[in-house]
Design an enzyme around this catalytic site. Structure first.
Site, PDB file in Angstrom:
ATOM      1  N   THR A 181      41.928  65.026  32.316  1.00 30.05           N
ATOM      2  CA  THR A 181      42.165  64.303  31.174  1.00 30.05           C
ATOM      3  C   THR A 181      43.890  64.641  30.663  1.00 30.05           C
ATOM      4  O   THR A 181      44.219  65.650  30.804  1.00 30.05           O
ATOM      5  CB  THR A 181      41.243  64.521  29.926  1.00 30.05           C
ATOM      6  OG1 THR A 181      41.426  65.758  29.468  1.00 30.05           O
ATOM      7  CG2 THR A 181      39.919  64.020  30.259  1.00 30.05           C
ATOM      8  N   GLU A 326      36.629  60.209  32.518  1.00 28.35           N
ATOM      9  CA  GLU A 326      35.244  60.684  32.906  1.00 28.35           C
ATOM     10  C   GLU A 326      34.336  59.546  33.406  1.00 28.35           C
ATOM     11  O   GLU A 326      33.418  59.790  33.786  1.00 28.35           O
ATOM     12  CB  GLU A 326      34.620  61.133  31.521  1.00 28.35           C
ATOM     13  CG  GLU A 326      35.114  62.421  30.910  1.00 28.35           C
ATOM     14  CD  GLU A 326      36.326  62.288  30.027  1.00 28.35           C
ATOM     15  OE1 GLU A 326      37.176  61.390  30.292  1.00 28.35           O
ATOM     16  OE2 GLU A 326      36.784  63.011  29.056  1.00 28.35           O
ATOM     17  N   TRP A 439      35.270  54.511   6.407  1.00 23.59           N
ATOM     18  CA  TRP A 439      36.177  54.541   7.707  1.00 23.59           C
ATOM     19  C   TRP A 439      37.162  53.534   7.824  1.00 23.59           C
ATOM     20  O   TRP A 439      36.598  52.333   7.604  1.00 23.59           O
ATOM     21  CB  TRP A 439      35.260  54.648   9.073  1.00 23.59           C
ATOM     22  CG  TRP A 439      34.542  55.944   9.191  1.00 23.59           C
ATOM     23  CD1 TRP A 439      34.740  57.012   8.482  1.00 23.59           C
ATOM     24  CD2 TRP A 439      33.480  56.192  10.021  1.00 23.59           C
ATOM     25  NE1 TRP A 439      33.783  58.043   9.073  1.00 23.59           N
ATOM     26  CE2 TRP A 439      32.964  57.522   9.959  1.00 23.59           C
ATOM     27  CE3 TRP A 439      32.933  55.473  11.361  1.00 23.59           C
ATOM     28  CZ2 TRP A 439      32.166  58.023  10.798  1.00 23.59           C
ATOM     29  CZ3 TRP A 439      31.919  55.857  11.937  1.00 23.59           C
ATOM     30  CH2 TRP A 439      31.574  57.285  11.639  1.00 23.59           C
TER      31      TRP A 439
END
Ligand code: ADP
Length: 538
Positions: A181, A326, A439
């Site tokens: 990554t 992934e 959020w």
């Protein structure tokens, strides 16, 4: 049913047998080169035999540091089809990270583009496992280099065997590839792909209800072959006999547009910053891109305004998708269900701007504060995935336990899912702005900003705040023609009707450029640091 192994060997053999006259078109340092799959197959076998002569053994990791071109594609098959492991390394990472990756993977041989040689020379003394360096170049001679022992790719190929036999006795679960990554924080994390995973992932790229890659396509992966295997396109394209156009080193939006036009490209893939660059080019020069079936966009959220401009102004269809290293990477693709198609473009855009539906073959769950979230497009939770092309661990890395639990990969991405099952990525957990216990999605504000006609790029980051814990700050890059004219007030006026008051950024900063990661995503860590530095100074 029979249990026959799924191996990459079957892909190259199919291209050689059924599509010998189809082409790999490769832009290299000296121009455009064309190979039929027959010629490319022979070159790939020569490479496999040359690597075997150099001592490559089953299970060995062989690193590549290269752009998208035919030689890289040869390595893509020569290495795994001989039982070794293709380890694609991101050439844009820092020397420390490249060194860490090569040592962590224990690469035995490195295949390097000539322009990457200086990077490897710098770290050569740290590379304990590497026994040979091979330089890929159009030139007949090797560049001046301190690398040792060093070989010339084309000379090795000349000495190689064009009918070298690939392995057909491998275990389908054996490793075929590796990719790290791109490390926004800490050291990069390694993911190992099996033959089986790669074959099944390639199959998924061919489904009509995902990306539908076929023999009829001319595919141009702009996404680098060191970024999650160019999203698997090179594998699928070889298997299906698809013509491939590999754009090589140092391409510009102009070069891409010209290649798309001259090679009659039908599908292309890249991150949003690539497509923003292409849009800019299309706004200055005229090209005939009528062959393009779609531009595939992933890696970060595709701004709604950008999708609209491509589709409405230039008549170029757009396809939004989501995945990660992934997940091989294809996991979610935005394709409109037949019964959701309408004449109303804005309604269609609501669907296209989401990341889409889970790809057949995978399973998902979305875990919110109180267990699995409702399919209401509102409740947020972390996306977890599992399936035959989802990694089950990081390679030799303790961080495995943070992301892989009870047979699931926890993606670290916060999402919502609507009544029809369309997933929307709200943010990465670490980029979400936590303001007064609520959020705020940085992605939503960015998308709104980038839909403004005079804004080229925008990134929104959290800064610490005494009362609210965190607050959003917007960084914008204004288009050339609007520089000095567009002011903060105008931008606030534009945002106000679209968001609740407390979502509006506390400040809007005008930048010349948004810093980017090695794979072209907005580098929010750098922006956060830059802003905090400035705040300290004030
Ligand atoms: P890195 O983690 O280093 O950025 P990856 O390329 O593996 O490398 O990035 C995967 C991440 O990119 C995902 O976890 C997600 O946060 C983000 N991502 C990928 N596709 C999209 C998309 N279409 N919209 C929003 N975010 C995306």
């Amino acid at each position: 049913m029979m249990q026959t192994p799924l191996l990459l060997t079957q892909m190259i053999e199919r291209a050689e047998k059924y599509f010998p006259q189809k082409q790999v078109i490769s832009r290299t340092e000296s121009g455009i080169q064309r190979f039929t799959y027959k010629e490319w197959g022979q070159r790939t076998r020569r490479l496999a035999s040359a690597l075997t002569k150099l001592g490559m053994q089953e299970g060995d990791k062989i690193g590549t540091l290269a752009w998208n071109h035919h030689r890289h594609l040869e390595a893509y098959f020569a290495i795994p089809c001989s039982g070794a492991v293709l380890h694609t390394i991101n050439i844009r990472l820092s020397p420390q990270h490249v060194s860490y990756i090569i040592n962590n993977a224990e690469d035995q041989i490195l295949l390097i583009d000539s322009d990457v040689v200086p990077l490897i020379e710098k770290i050569q003394h740290e590379l304990n496992s590497v026994k040979a360096y091979i330089i890929m170049t159009d030139s007949d001679t090797l560049p001046e280099t301190s690398l040792h022992p060093v070989y010339h790719y084309e000379t090795l190929l000349k000495e190689g065997d064009p009918s070298f036999a690939f392995r057909d006795d491998l275990d389908e679960n054996a490793p075929a590839g590796m990719c790290y990554t791109s490390a926004t924080t800490g050291n990069p994390k390694g993911v190992v792909y099996s033959h089986r995973g790669t074959v099944l992932h390639s199959l998924s790229l061919g489904l009509t209800d995902t990306t539908g890659i076929s023999e009829r396509d001319v595919a141009l992966p702009v996404v680098p072959m060191f970024h999650v295997n160019a999203w698997g396109l090179p594998f699928a394209a070889v298997w299906f006999g698809t013509t491939q156009v590999l754009p090589g080193p140092y391409f510009t939006p102009k070069i891409l547009a010209e290649l798309m036009e001259s090679e009659k490209v039908t599908v292309s893939a890249g991150v949003p910053t690539i497509w923003l660059g292409l849009l800019n080019e299309l706004e200055s020069n005229t090209y005939d891109l009528s062959t393009v079936r779609y531009l595939l966009c992933g890696g970060s959220a595709a701004p709604r305004g950008m999708i609209k401009t491509f589709e409405q102004k230039y008549n170029i269809p757009f396809m939004h998708a989501y995945g990660m290293t992934e997940t091989s990477p294809l996991a979610v693709v935005s394709v409109t269900k037949s019964y959701l198609e309408t004449e109303d473009y804005e309604e269609q855009l609501n669907i296209k701007a989401k990341q889409g539906l889970l790809v057949p073959g995978l399973e998902m769950k979305i875990i919110g504060k109180d267990g699995e979230v409702k399919w209401d497009g509102q409740e947020m939770g972390e996306l977890a995935l599992r399936g035959p092309w989802i990694a089950s661990e990081y390679y030799k890395d303790e961080r495995t336990q943070d992301s892989f639990r009870d047979g699931w990969l926890y993606t670290g991405d916060v999402v919502t899912i609507d009544e029809e099952g369309y997933i929307k990525i709200v943010d990465r957990t670490k980029d979400l702005i936590k303001s007064g216990g609520e959020w705020i999605s940085s992605v939503d504000i960015e998308n709104a900003l980038m839909a403004h006609e005079e804004i080229f790029e925008a990134a929104v980051v959290a800064v610490p705040h005494e009362q609210w814990q965190e607050r959003p700050i917007a960084c914008v890059v204004v288009k050339e023609q609007a520089k000095g004219k567009l002011d903060k007030q105008e931008i606030y006026e534009f945002l106000r009707p679209q968001f609740a008051k407390w979502w509006l950024p506390d400040d809007i900063l005008f930048l010349d450029e948004i810093p980017k990661t090695s794979v072209g995503k907005f580098l929010k860590r750098a922006l956060r640091e830059q802003i905090q530095e400035n705040m300290k100074e004030v």
